[in-house]
Write a protein that holds these residues in place. Structure first.
Motif, PDB file in Angstrom:
ATOM      1  N   THR A   7      35.580  75.800  44.741  1.00 18.78           N
ATOM      2  CA  THR A   7      36.859  76.152  45.355  1.00 18.78           C
ATOM      3  C   THR A   7      37.976  76.181  44.319  1.00 18.78           C
ATOM      4  OG1 THR A   7      36.127  75.117  47.413  1.00 18.78           O
ATOM      5  CG2 THR A   7      38.484  75.512  47.165  1.00 18.78           C
ATOM      6  N   ILE A   8      38.002  75.190  43.446  1.00 17.73           N
ATOM      7  CA  ILE A   8      39.013  75.164  42.393  1.00 17.73           C
ATOM      8  C   ILE A   8      38.864  76.362  41.466  1.00 17.73           C
ATOM      9  CG2 ILE A   8      39.779  73.896  40.343  1.00 17.73           C
ATOM     10  CD1 ILE A   8      39.143  71.321  41.898  1.00 17.73           C
ATOM     11  N   ALA A   9      37.629  76.716  41.131  1.00 16.05           N
ATOM     12  CA  ALA A   9      37.398  77.865  40.258  1.00 16.05           C
ATOM     13  C   ALA A   9      37.900  79.148  40.900  1.00 16.05           C
ATOM     14  CB  ALA A   9      35.910  77.973  39.938  1.00 16.05           C
ATOM     15  N   VAL A  34      40.148  80.509  31.722  1.00 13.90           N
ATOM     16  CA  VAL A  34      39.104  79.861  30.929  1.00 13.90           C
ATOM     17  C   VAL A  34      38.561  78.640  31.670  1.00 13.90           C
ATOM     18  CG1 VAL A  34      38.667  78.591  28.798  1.00 13.90           C
ATOM     19  CG2 VAL A  34      39.969  80.720  28.739  1.00 13.90           C
ATOM     20  N   ILE A  35      39.438  77.861  32.276  1.00 15.14           N
ATOM     21  CA  ILE A  35      39.001  76.686  33.034  1.00 15.14           C
ATOM     22  C   ILE A  35      38.122  77.105  34.217  1.00 15.14           C
ATOM     23  CG2 ILE A  35      39.782  74.772  34.489  1.00 15.14           C
ATOM     24  CD1 ILE A  35      42.247  74.602  32.642  1.00 15.14           C
ATOM     25  N   ALA A  36      38.503  78.182  34.890  1.00 18.87           N
ATOM     26  CA  ALA A  36      37.716  78.665  36.027  1.00 18.87           C
ATOM     27  C   ALA A  36      36.341  79.144  35.573  1.00 18.87           C
ATOM     28  CB  ALA A  36      38.454  79.794  36.735  1.00 18.87           C
ATOM     29  N   ILE A  37      36.279  79.840  34.458  1.00 19.30           N
ATOM     30  CA  ILE A  37      34.993  80.330  33.957  1.00 19.30           C
ATOM     31  C   ILE A  37      34.099  79.157  33.552  1.00 19.30           C
ATOM     32  CG2 ILE A  37      33.915  81.584  32.046  1.00 19.30           C
ATOM     33  CD1 ILE A  37      36.222  83.578  32.240  1.00 19.30           C
ATOM     34  N   LEU A  41      30.443  78.301  35.066  1.00 26.55           N
ATOM     35  CA  LEU A  41      29.290  78.141  34.180  1.00 26.55           C
ATOM     36  C   LEU A  41      28.633  76.776  34.366  1.00 26.55           C
ATOM     37  CD1 LEU A  41      30.506  79.808  30.877  1.00 26.55           C
ATOM     38  CD2 LEU A  41      28.786  80.642  32.489  1.00 26.55           C
ATOM     39  N   LEU A  42      29.424  75.741  34.584  1.00 28.18           N
ATOM     40  CA  LEU A  42      28.846  74.422  34.833  1.00 28.18           C
ATOM     41  C   LEU A  42      27.991  74.429  36.091  1.00 28.18           C
ATOM     42  CD1 LEU A  42      31.752  71.989  33.918  1.00 28.18           C
ATOM     43  CD2 LEU A  42      29.580  72.292  32.733  1.00 28.18           C
ATOM     44  N   ILE A  45      24.731  76.222  35.206  1.00 31.32           N
ATOM     45  CA  ILE A  45      23.867  75.398  34.358  1.00 31.32           C
ATOM     46  C   ILE A  45      23.206  74.299  35.181  1.00 31.32           C
ATOM     47  CG2 ILE A  45      23.921  73.721  32.474  1.00 31.32           C
ATOM     48  CD1 ILE A  45      26.044  75.507  31.162  1.00 31.32           C
ATOM     49  N   GLN A  46      23.921  73.771  36.156  1.00 32.06           N
ATOM     50  CA  GLN A  46      23.363  72.707  36.999  1.00 32.06           C
ATOM     51  C   GLN A  46      22.309  73.261  37.954  1.00 32.06           C
ATOM     52  OE1 GLN A  46      26.755  70.972  38.860  1.00 32.06           O
ATOM     53  NE2 GLN A  46      27.372  69.830  37.041  1.00 32.06           N
ATOM     54  N   GLY A  47      22.190  74.579  38.064  1.00 31.94           N
ATOM     55  CA  GLY A  47      21.142  75.178  38.875  1.00 31.94           C
ATOM     56  C   GLY A  47      21.513  75.401  40.320  1.00 31.94           C
TER      57      GLY A  47
END
Length: 50
Positions: A7-9, A34-37, A41-42, A45-47
Motif C-alpha cells: 500500500t505504501i509503495a 526510488v523508495i516505492a520501487i 522489489l523487496l 524477492i520475498q516471493g
C-alpha cells in the motif's frame, strides 16, 4: 505487514506521478519513486505475489 508495504509503495508511486506532472515538488518526488520501487522489489524477492 506485507500488505501495508504494498500500500505504501502504491501511494508513493501515485505521489510521484502527481509530482512528475505538476513539477512542483522537485527532486523529492524522485526519491519517493526510488523508495516505492525498492519496496516492490523487496516483495518480489520475498516471493510474494503483487
Amino acid at each position: 505487514m506485507s500488505n501495508l508495504l504494498y500500500t505504501i509503495a502504491v501511494i508513493l508511486i501515485i505521489l510521484w506521478a502527481i509530482g512528475f506532472f505538476a513539477y512542483s515538488a522537485g527532486s523529492i518526488i524522485h526519491i519517493l519513486l526510488v523508495i516505492a520501487i525498492v519496496a516492490i522489489l523487496l516483495r518480489l524477492i520475498q516471493g510474494r505475489r503483487l
